[in-house]
Write a protein that holds these residues in place. Structure first.
Motif, PDB file in Angstrom:
ATOM      1  N   ARG A 276       0.827  -1.183  -0.204  1.00 45.69           N
ATOM      2  CA  ARG A 276      -0.038   0.037   0.044  1.00 45.69           C
ATOM      3  C   ARG A 276       0.933   0.980   0.034  1.00 45.69           C
ATOM      4  N   ILE A 277       1.576   1.212   1.020  1.00 46.41           N
ATOM      5  CA  ILE A 277       2.749   2.300   0.999  1.00 46.41           C
ATOM      6  C   ILE A 277       3.423   2.828  -0.553  1.00 46.41           C
ATOM      7  N   LEU A 278       3.982   1.789  -1.268  1.00 46.85           N
ATOM      8  CA  LEU A 278       4.712   1.905  -2.234  1.00 46.85           C
ATOM      9  C   LEU A 278       3.681   2.489  -3.450  1.00 46.85           C
ATOM     10  N   LYS A 279       2.562   1.662  -3.525  1.00 43.76           N
ATOM     11  CA  LYS A 279       1.325   2.096  -4.674  1.00 43.76           C
ATOM     12  C   LYS A 279       1.102   3.475  -4.246  1.00 43.76           C
ATOM     13  N   ILE A 280       1.004   4.020  -3.220  1.00 43.08           N
ATOM     14  CA  ILE A 280       0.545   5.410  -2.791  1.00 43.08           C
ATOM     15  C   ILE A 280       1.629   6.397  -3.279  1.00 43.08           C
ATOM     16  N   ARG A 281       2.758   5.971  -2.868  1.00 44.91           N
ATOM     17  CA  ARG A 281       4.094   6.918  -3.160  1.00 44.91           C
ATOM     18  C   ARG A 281       4.319   6.923  -4.569  1.00 44.91           C
ATOM     19  N   ARG A 282       4.156   5.813  -5.381  1.00 46.74           N
ATOM     20  CA  ARG A 282       4.319   5.712  -6.973  1.00 46.74           C
ATOM     21  C   ARG A 282       3.288   6.641  -7.660  1.00 46.74           C
ATOM     22  N   ALA A 283       1.989   6.540  -6.969  1.00 48.87           N
ATOM     23  CA  ALA A 283       0.795   7.287  -7.557  1.00 48.87           C
ATOM     24  C   ALA A 283       1.154   8.946  -7.433  1.00 48.87           C
ATOM     25  N   PHE A 284       1.745   9.410  -6.502  1.00 48.76           N
ATOM     26  CA  PHE A 284       2.004  10.781  -5.882  1.00 48.76           C
ATOM     27  C   PHE A 284       3.110  11.332  -6.913  1.00 48.76           C
ATOM     28  N   CYS A 285       4.448  10.386  -7.143  1.00 44.34           N
ATOM     29  CA  CYS A 285       5.233  10.578  -8.098  1.00 44.34           C
ATOM     30  C   CYS A 285       4.544  10.592  -9.642  1.00 44.34           C
ATOM     31  N   GLU A 286       3.819   9.738 -10.024  1.00 44.81           N
ATOM     32  CA  GLU A 286       3.125   9.885 -11.469  1.00 44.81           C
ATOM     33  C   GLU A 286       2.478  11.418 -11.402  1.00 44.81           C
ATOM     34  N   ILE A 287       1.650  11.582 -10.379  1.00 46.64           N
ATOM     35  CA  ILE A 287       0.821  12.961 -10.351  1.00 46.64           C
ATOM     36  C   ILE A 287       1.879  13.987 -10.479  1.00 46.64           C
ATOM     37  N   GLY A 288       2.893  14.049  -9.788  1.00 48.27           N
ATOM     38  CA  GLY A 288       4.075  15.091  -9.741  1.00 48.27           C
ATOM     39  C   GLY A 288       4.595  15.017 -11.208  1.00 48.27           C
ATOM     40  N   TRP A 289       4.953  13.941 -11.768  1.00 49.70           N
ATOM     41  CA  TRP A 289       5.607  13.978 -13.050  1.00 49.70           C
ATOM     42  C   TRP A 289       4.701  14.602 -14.268  1.00 49.70           C
ATOM     43  N   PHE A 290       3.376  14.239 -13.997  1.00 49.46           N
ATOM     44  CA  PHE A 290       2.222  14.649 -14.973  1.00 49.46           C
ATOM     45  C   PHE A 290       2.196  16.132 -14.733  1.00 49.46           C
ATOM     46  N   PHE A 291       2.068  16.996 -13.755  1.00 48.75           N
ATOM     47  CA  PHE A 291       2.105  18.009 -13.199  1.00 48.75           C
ATOM     48  C   PHE A 291       3.459  18.950 -13.857  1.00 48.75           C
ATOM     49  N   LYS A 292       4.442  18.327 -13.578  1.00 46.05           N
ATOM     50  CA  LYS A 292       5.710  19.032 -13.997  1.00 46.05           C
ATOM     51  C   LYS A 292       5.814  19.090 -15.559  1.00 46.05           C
ATOM     52  N   GLY A 293       5.185  17.997 -16.120  1.00 40.69           N
ATOM     53  CA  GLY A 293       5.263  18.136 -17.569  1.00 40.69           C
ATOM     54  C   GLY A 293       4.346  19.092 -18.278  1.00 40.69           C
ATOM     55  N   VAL A 294       2.999  19.035 -17.850  1.00 38.09           N
ATOM     56  CA  VAL A 294       2.190  20.122 -18.331  1.00 38.09           C
ATOM     57  C   VAL A 294       2.387  21.656 -17.869  1.00 38.09           C
ATOM     58  N   PHE A 295       2.796  21.743 -16.754  1.00 43.44           N
ATOM     59  CA  PHE A 295       3.335  23.228 -16.529  1.00 43.44           C
ATOM     60  C   PHE A 295       4.678  23.644 -17.169  1.00 43.44           C
ATOM     61  N   GLY A 296       5.525  22.714 -17.273  1.00 36.96           N
ATOM     62  CA  GLY A 296       6.732  22.929 -18.140  1.00 36.96           C
ATOM     63  C   GLY A 296       6.368  23.331 -19.744  1.00 36.96           C
ATOM     64  N   LYS A 297       5.460  22.468 -20.323  1.00 35.78           N
ATOM     65  CA  LYS A 297       4.949  22.946 -21.585  1.00 35.78           C
ATOM     66  C   LYS A 297       4.309  24.157 -21.667  1.00 35.78           C
ATOM     67  N   ILE A 298       3.384  24.493 -20.442  1.00 35.23           N
ATOM     68  CA  ILE A 298       2.933  25.733 -20.529  1.00 35.23           C
ATOM     69  C   ILE A 298       3.964  26.988 -20.317  1.00 35.23           C
ATOM     70  N   ALA A 299       4.886  26.684 -19.613  1.00 30.45           N
ATOM     71  CA  ALA A 299       6.092  27.721 -19.364  1.00 30.45           C
ATOM     72  C   ALA A 299       6.726  27.933 -20.563  1.00 30.45           C
ATOM     73  N   ARG A 300       7.038  26.801 -21.358  1.00 35.74           N
ATOM     74  CA  ARG A 300       7.681  26.867 -22.718  1.00 35.74           C
ATOM     75  C   ARG A 300       6.854  27.680 -23.705  1.00 35.74           C
ATOM     76  N   ILE A 301       5.403  27.787 -23.783  1.00 36.28           N
ATOM     77  CA  ILE A 301       4.761  28.335 -24.656  1.00 36.28           C
ATOM     78  C   ILE A 301       4.677  29.746 -24.116  1.00 36.28           C
ATOM     79  N   LEU A 302       4.498  29.912 -22.936  1.00 35.59           N
ATOM     80  CA  LEU A 302       4.288  31.376 -22.376  1.00 35.59           C
ATOM     81  C   LEU A 302       5.798  32.079 -22.756  1.00 35.59           C
ATOM     82  N   ARG A 303       6.945  31.549 -22.609  1.00 36.91           N
ATOM     83  CA  ARG A 303       8.113  32.173 -22.907  1.00 36.91           C
ATOM     84  C   ARG A 303       8.328  32.169 -24.453  1.00 36.91           C
ATOM     85  N   ILE A 304       7.850  31.299 -25.325  1.00 35.21           N
ATOM     86  CA  ILE A 304       7.993  31.614 -26.868  1.00 35.21           C
ATOM     87  C   ILE A 304       7.153  32.735 -27.229  1.00 35.21           C
ATOM     88  N   LYS A 305       6.089  33.204 -26.583  1.00 31.74           N
ATOM     89  CA  LYS A 305       5.026  34.144 -27.056  1.00 31.74           C
ATOM     90  C   LYS A 305       5.610  35.420 -26.779  1.00 31.74           C
TER      91      LYS A 305
END
Length: 158
Positions: free
Chosen positions: A128-157
């Motif tokens: 249970r502990i490992l599954k919860i930790r991995r889920a949080f890591c995946e959520i973090g990676w997702f948001f890092k990717g999305v916000f990273g793309k948004i930041a790159r778009i905003l810098r380009i404009k």
């Protein structure tokens, strides 16, 4: 060419190794730790960490979590699927100590024994502990990717 680990342990009685992979996390971290593996002269006990060789030749450093007839049940601290059928002839050594930088940790220290009691007593809790930790890591990676793309778009404009 360096000697195989098993022959070094047979000759000298110990071997210093830098483990690779994440199966023994959080105790051992890839690239940060060195471990001292000594010859396993007697049968392994419950919760010993053993270095063994799988039938495909892979060297594995995992913990004894149970026993079967004439074999051990092993599992990494960062895993929840046990590995059955590890026979004593596959085991080439037992973890004696490990280093984080210059600091040495022994397998008979109070801190280590507390860790073993907390982390290793219940495989269900670990799952249970490992599954919860991995889920949080995946959520973090997702948001890092999305916000990273948004930041790159905003810098380009600009």
């Amino acid at each position: 060419m360096s000697k195989p680990i098993a022959s070094v342990i047979r000759e000298k009685g110990f071997c210093m190794i830098t483990p690779k992979g994440y199966s023994m996390y959080p105790m051992l971290k890839q690239g940060r730790n060195q471990v001292c593996v000594v010859r396993a002269e007697q049968p392994l006990e419950l919760y010993d960490v053993a270095l063994y060789i799988r039938s495909d030749g892979t060297h594995v450093l995992h913990r004894v979590i149970g026993f079967e007839e004439n074999s051990y049940i092993m599992c990494g601290d960062n895993q929840w699927e046990p590995e059955h059928g590890i026979t004593p002839d596959m085991v080439i050594g037992r973890l004696d100590s490990w280093y984080k930088g210059k600091k040495e940790y022994k397998t008979d220290g109070k801190r280590y024994l507390r860790y073993v009691r907390f982390w290793c007593k219940s495989l269900k809790r670990r799952r249970r502990i490992l599954k919860i930790r991995r889920a949080f890591c995946e959520i973090g990676w997702f948001f890092k990717g999305v916000f990273g793309k948004i930041a790159r778009i905003l810098r380009i404009k600009k």
